[in-house]
Design a protein around this motif. Structure first.
Motif, PDB file in Angstrom:
ATOM      1  N   THR A 206      74.572 -58.546 -30.345  1.00  0.00           N
ATOM      2  CA  THR A 206      75.444 -57.375 -30.216  1.00  0.00           C
ATOM      3  C   THR A 206      76.219 -57.165 -31.509  1.00  0.00           C
ATOM      4  OG1 THR A 206      75.679 -57.696 -27.830  1.00  0.00           O
ATOM      5  CG2 THR A 206      77.310 -56.305 -28.928  1.00  0.00           C
ATOM      6  N   LEU A 207      76.029 -56.013 -32.111  1.00  0.00           N
ATOM      7  CA  LEU A 207      76.726 -55.649 -33.342  1.00  0.00           C
ATOM      8  C   LEU A 207      77.871 -54.705 -33.000  1.00  0.00           C
ATOM      9  CD1 LEU A 207      76.886 -55.582 -36.471  1.00  0.00           C
ATOM     10  CD2 LEU A 207      75.375 -53.579 -36.377  1.00  0.00           C
ATOM     11  N   THR A 208      79.090 -55.078 -33.398  1.00  0.00           N
ATOM     12  CA  THR A 208      80.274 -54.268 -33.132  1.00  0.00           C
ATOM     13  C   THR A 208      80.985 -53.967 -34.439  1.00  0.00           C
ATOM     14  OG1 THR A 208      80.571 -55.272 -30.953  1.00  0.00           O
ATOM     15  CG2 THR A 208      82.468 -54.128 -31.902  1.00  0.00           C
ATOM     16  N   VAL A 209      81.375 -52.735 -34.613  1.00  0.00           N
ATOM     17  CA  VAL A 209      82.152 -52.328 -35.772  1.00  0.00           C
ATOM     18  C   VAL A 209      83.510 -51.848 -35.260  1.00  0.00           C
ATOM     19  CG1 VAL A 209      82.312 -50.826 -37.788  1.00  0.00           C
ATOM     20  CG2 VAL A 209      80.061 -51.637 -37.002  1.00  0.00           C
ATOM     21  N   THR A 210      84.573 -52.539 -35.704  1.00  0.00           N
ATOM     22  CA  THR A 210      85.934 -52.211 -35.274  1.00  0.00           C
ATOM     23  C   THR A 210      86.735 -51.724 -36.471  1.00  0.00           C
ATOM     24  OG1 THR A 210      85.846 -53.910 -33.548  1.00  0.00           O
ATOM     25  CG2 THR A 210      88.023 -53.086 -34.171  1.00  0.00           C
ATOM     26  N   ARG A 211      87.539 -50.683 -36.249  1.00  0.00           N
ATOM     27  CA  ARG A 211      88.351 -50.105 -37.315  1.00  0.00           C
ATOM     28  C   ARG A 211      89.823 -50.453 -37.119  1.00  0.00           C
ATOM     29  NH1 ARG A 211      83.817 -47.328 -36.439  1.00  0.00           N
ATOM     30  NH2 ARG A 211      84.502 -46.754 -34.338  1.00  0.00           N
ATOM     31  N   PRO A 212      90.646 -50.289 -38.154  1.00  0.00           N
ATOM     32  CA  PRO A 212      92.056 -50.683 -38.043  1.00  0.00           C
ATOM     33  C   PRO A 212      92.810 -50.034 -36.899  1.00  0.00           C
ATOM     34  CG  PRO A 212      91.496 -50.284 -40.340  1.00  0.00           C
ATOM     35  CD  PRO A 212      90.310 -49.844 -39.532  1.00  0.00           C
ATOM     36  N   ASP A 213      92.407 -48.837 -36.462  1.00  0.00           N
ATOM     37  CA  ASP A 213      93.109 -48.179 -35.356  1.00  0.00           C
ATOM     38  C   ASP A 213      92.703 -48.726 -33.991  1.00  0.00           C
ATOM     39  OD1 ASP A 213      90.569 -47.152 -34.985  1.00  0.00           O
ATOM     40  OD2 ASP A 213      91.135 -45.056 -35.329  1.00  0.00           O
TER      41      ASP A 213
ATOM     42  N   SER B 155      86.784 -56.082 -44.021  1.00  0.00           N
ATOM     43  CA  SER B 155      87.125 -55.228 -45.155  1.00  0.00           C
ATOM     44  C   SER B 155      88.344 -54.397 -44.774  1.00  0.00           C
ATOM     45  CB  SER B 155      85.959 -54.308 -45.515  1.00  0.00           C
ATOM     46  OG  SER B 155      85.825 -53.265 -44.558  1.00  0.00           O
ATOM     47  N   PRO B 156      88.959 -53.711 -45.729  1.00  0.00           N
ATOM     48  CA  PRO B 156      90.080 -52.842 -45.365  1.00  0.00           C
ATOM     49  C   PRO B 156      89.708 -51.765 -44.350  1.00  0.00           C
ATOM     50  CG  PRO B 156      90.077 -53.233 -47.726  1.00  0.00           C
ATOM     51  CD  PRO B 156      88.795 -53.807 -47.191  1.00  0.00           C
ATOM     52  N   ASP B 157      88.461 -51.363 -44.347  1.00  0.00           N
ATOM     53  CA  ASP B 157      88.042 -50.244 -43.497  1.00  0.00           C
ATOM     54  C   ASP B 157      87.500 -50.645 -42.138  1.00  0.00           C
ATOM     55  OD1 ASP B 157      88.637 -48.454 -45.597  1.00  0.00           O
ATOM     56  OD2 ASP B 157      86.664 -48.812 -46.487  1.00  0.00           O
ATOM     57  N   ALA B 158      86.904 -51.835 -42.036  1.00  0.00           N
ATOM     58  CA  ALA B 158      86.220 -52.167 -40.793  1.00  0.00           C
ATOM     59  C   ALA B 158      85.946 -53.657 -40.703  1.00  0.00           C
ATOM     60  CB  ALA B 158      84.898 -51.400 -40.687  1.00  0.00           C
TER      61      ALA B 158
ATOM     62  N   HIS C  33      88.512 -63.133 -51.674  1.00  0.00           N
ATOM     63  CA  HIS C  33      87.671 -64.075 -50.928  1.00  0.00           C
ATOM     64  C   HIS C  33      87.289 -63.516 -49.564  1.00  0.00           C
ATOM     65  CE1 HIS C  33      86.556 -68.407 -49.951  1.00  0.00           C
ATOM     66  NE2 HIS C  33      86.444 -67.783 -48.781  1.00  0.00           N
ATOM     67  N   VAL C  34      88.287 -63.051 -48.813  1.00  0.00           N
ATOM     68  CA  VAL C  34      88.042 -62.577 -47.453  1.00  0.00           C
ATOM     69  C   VAL C  34      87.061 -61.413 -47.420  1.00  0.00           C
ATOM     70  CG1 VAL C  34      89.164 -61.393 -45.514  1.00  0.00           C
ATOM     71  CG2 VAL C  34      90.208 -63.433 -46.504  1.00  0.00           C
ATOM     72  N   THR C  35      87.132 -60.527 -48.390  1.00  0.00           N
ATOM     73  CA  THR C  35      86.286 -59.335 -48.374  1.00  0.00           C
ATOM     74  C   THR C  35      84.938 -59.550 -49.066  1.00  0.00           C
ATOM     75  OG1 THR C  35      87.392 -58.505 -50.370  1.00  0.00           O
ATOM     76  CG2 THR C  35      88.256 -57.773 -48.244  1.00  0.00           C
ATOM     77  N   SER C  36      84.706 -60.732 -49.615  1.00  0.00           N
ATOM     78  CA  SER C  36      83.454 -60.977 -50.338  1.00  0.00           C
ATOM     79  C   SER C  36      82.529 -61.971 -49.654  1.00  0.00           C
ATOM     80  CB  SER C  36      83.755 -61.492 -51.758  1.00  0.00           C
ATOM     81  OG  SER C  36      84.476 -60.542 -52.507  1.00  0.00           O
ATOM     82  N   ILE C  37      83.074 -63.023 -49.064  1.00  0.00           N
ATOM     83  CA  ILE C  37      82.241 -64.087 -48.484  1.00  0.00           C
ATOM     84  C   ILE C  37      82.327 -63.991 -46.970  1.00  0.00           C
ATOM     85  CG2 ILE C  37      81.730 -66.534 -48.441  1.00  0.00           C
ATOM     86  CD1 ILE C  37      83.199 -66.867 -51.048  1.00  0.00           C
TER      87      ILE C  37
ATOM     88  N   GLN D  71      98.407 -54.670 -43.177  1.00  0.00           N
ATOM     89  CA  GLN D  71      97.573 -54.734 -44.378  1.00  0.00           C
ATOM     90  C   GLN D  71      96.423 -53.746 -44.216  1.00  0.00           C
ATOM     91  OE1 GLN D  71      96.503 -58.884 -44.465  1.00  0.00           O
ATOM     92  NE2 GLN D  71      98.538 -59.548 -45.090  1.00  0.00           N
ATOM     93  N   ASP D  72      96.522 -52.615 -44.893  1.00  0.00           N
ATOM     94  CA  ASP D  72      95.494 -51.576 -44.799  1.00  0.00           C
ATOM     95  C   ASP D  72      95.220 -51.184 -43.349  1.00  0.00           C
ATOM     96  OD1 ASP D  72      95.169 -53.094 -47.349  1.00  0.00           O
ATOM     97  OD2 ASP D  72      93.682 -51.563 -47.737  1.00  0.00           O
ATOM     98  N   GLY D  73      96.272 -51.141 -42.552  1.00  0.00           N
ATOM     99  CA  GLY D  73      96.135 -50.732 -41.154  1.00  0.00           C
ATOM    100  C   GLY D  73      95.951 -51.862 -40.174  1.00  0.00           C
ATOM    101  N   TRP D  74      95.685 -53.081 -40.640  1.00  0.00           N
ATOM    102  CA  TRP D  74      95.501 -54.250 -39.774  1.00  0.00           C
ATOM    103  C   TRP D  74      96.840 -54.975 -39.647  1.00  0.00           C
ATOM    104  CZ3 TRP D  74      90.680 -54.345 -37.742  1.00  0.00           C
ATOM    105  CH2 TRP D  74      89.643 -53.746 -38.467  1.00  0.00           C
ATOM    106  N   GLY D  75      97.286 -55.239 -38.408  1.00  0.00           N
ATOM    107  CA  GLY D  75      98.595 -55.850 -38.193  1.00  0.00           C
ATOM    108  C   GLY D  75      98.513 -57.333 -37.891  1.00  0.00           C
ATOM    109  N   PHE D  76      99.429 -58.115 -38.494  1.00  0.00           N
ATOM    110  CA  PHE D  76      99.492 -59.562 -38.284  1.00  0.00           C
ATOM    111  C   PHE D  76     100.947 -59.988 -38.188  1.00  0.00           C
ATOM    112  CE2 PHE D  76      95.645 -58.623 -40.643  1.00  0.00           C
ATOM    113  CZ  PHE D  76      94.669 -59.307 -39.928  1.00  0.00           C
TER     114      PHE D  76
END
Length: 290
Positions: free
Chosen positions: A243-250, A232-235, A43-47, A158-163
């Motif tokens: 303003t468009l921002t792309v953030t990565r897990p690091d 997504s897992p990557d970004a 769900h999170v990665t699709s909608i 989760q794929d580099g994202w911390g919670f």
């Protein structure tokens, strides 16, 4: 047909095959922890998360028919009340025990803020009562990818994202049994408290009241500019105004400011949000005033 008294999430009215196709899920539907994790991620990665109906001058409608028509049948998204209205119906239909919660978005602030966020407390039916349930948060826009266990202080990556979920202050002195919780997320500078909430059950009618405030009040952050996210897992792709921002897990990120005329193509390419032809000039005109 019996009268709808407002309890539950009307899972029996959900077009489950259409929902599963929308989120790209073809796995097991037994109401287990594994199914819950997989559905949450799908769900999170699709909608996507988005508030564009407000910019287009239309109300946010939370009936299950309306939410399915927008988030499932059309290439659109929604914000937390829409996402969790839909996800709760799907989980209920599959056989999970679902309880809605509402939270206060803090993003590191110590100031008391109103309840404007929806979450779900979910328990597989065969989970022993002494085992922790799961927090599902499919409607925030920036994860988590999978649900979090109600275990105080447990950190997950989760794929580099911390919670992290941890116990917070008791909500009031006169209701000591109402447990407070906090969700924290790793940002560029470390752990940040994202929102706080109590284990106090909410219902569809509560979503309606909070949704009205969030979607109409001039002090709401969602009535002033477009705000969309795709996780997504990557970004994490985030559009805040223009303003468009792309953030990565690091924690690294890149930003650029778009011309209003670029928004429709960007929404389709980076967020999977395809506007109707008549809505394109309306959104462009709105953002030209920002």
């Amino acid at each position: 047909m019996s009268e709808d008294l407002g309890y539950g999430w009307q899972g029996e009215l959900l077009d489950l095959p259409a929902y599963l196709k929308r989120v790209g899920y073809g796995g097991d539907l037994a109401p287990t922890a594994g199914t819950l994790r997989a559905l949450h991620r799908a769900h999170v990665t699709s909608i996507p998360f988005e508030n564009l109906e407000i910019m287009l001058g239309r109300p946010i409608v939370l009936s299950l028919d309306a939410v399915q028509a927008k988030l499932v049948q059309r290439p659109r998204g929604g914000y937390c009340f829409e996402h969790n209205r839909l996800f709760a119906a799907a989980l209920e239909r599959i056989g999970f025990e679902v309880t809605a919660l509402t939270g206060r978005v803090t993003l590191g602030s110590a100031q008391l803020r109103p309840k404007t966020h929806a979450l779900l407390h979910v328990r597989p039916p065969d989970l022993p009562r002494d085992e922790p349930a799961w927090l599902c948060d499919v409607g925030f826009g920036s994860g988590p990818l999978e649900p979090l266990r109600f275990v105080d202080g447990e950190e997950v990556v989760q794929d580099g994202w911390g919670f992290r979920l941890q116990r917070g202050r008791t909500v009031t002195t006169w209701s000591p049994g109402t447990a407070g919780w906090e969700m924290h997320q790793t940002m560029e500078d470390g752990w940040v408290q994202r929102h706080t909430f109590a284990l106090d059950e909410a219902f569809r009618v509560d979503f309606e009241v909070l949704n009205y405030y969030v979607s109409t009040n001039p002090r709401s952050p969602f009535t002033t500019r477009p705000f969309t996210q795709k996780f997504s897992p990557d970004a994490l792709h985030l559009l805040d105004g223009t303003t468009l921002t792309v953030t990565r897990p690091d924690g690294s990120s890149d930003s650029r400011v778009l011309a209003p005329e670029e928004l429709p193509e960007t929404l389709a390419r980076d967020f999977g949000i395809v506007l109707e032809d008549e809505d394109i000039p309306r959104l462009v005109a709105f953002t030209q005033k920002l």
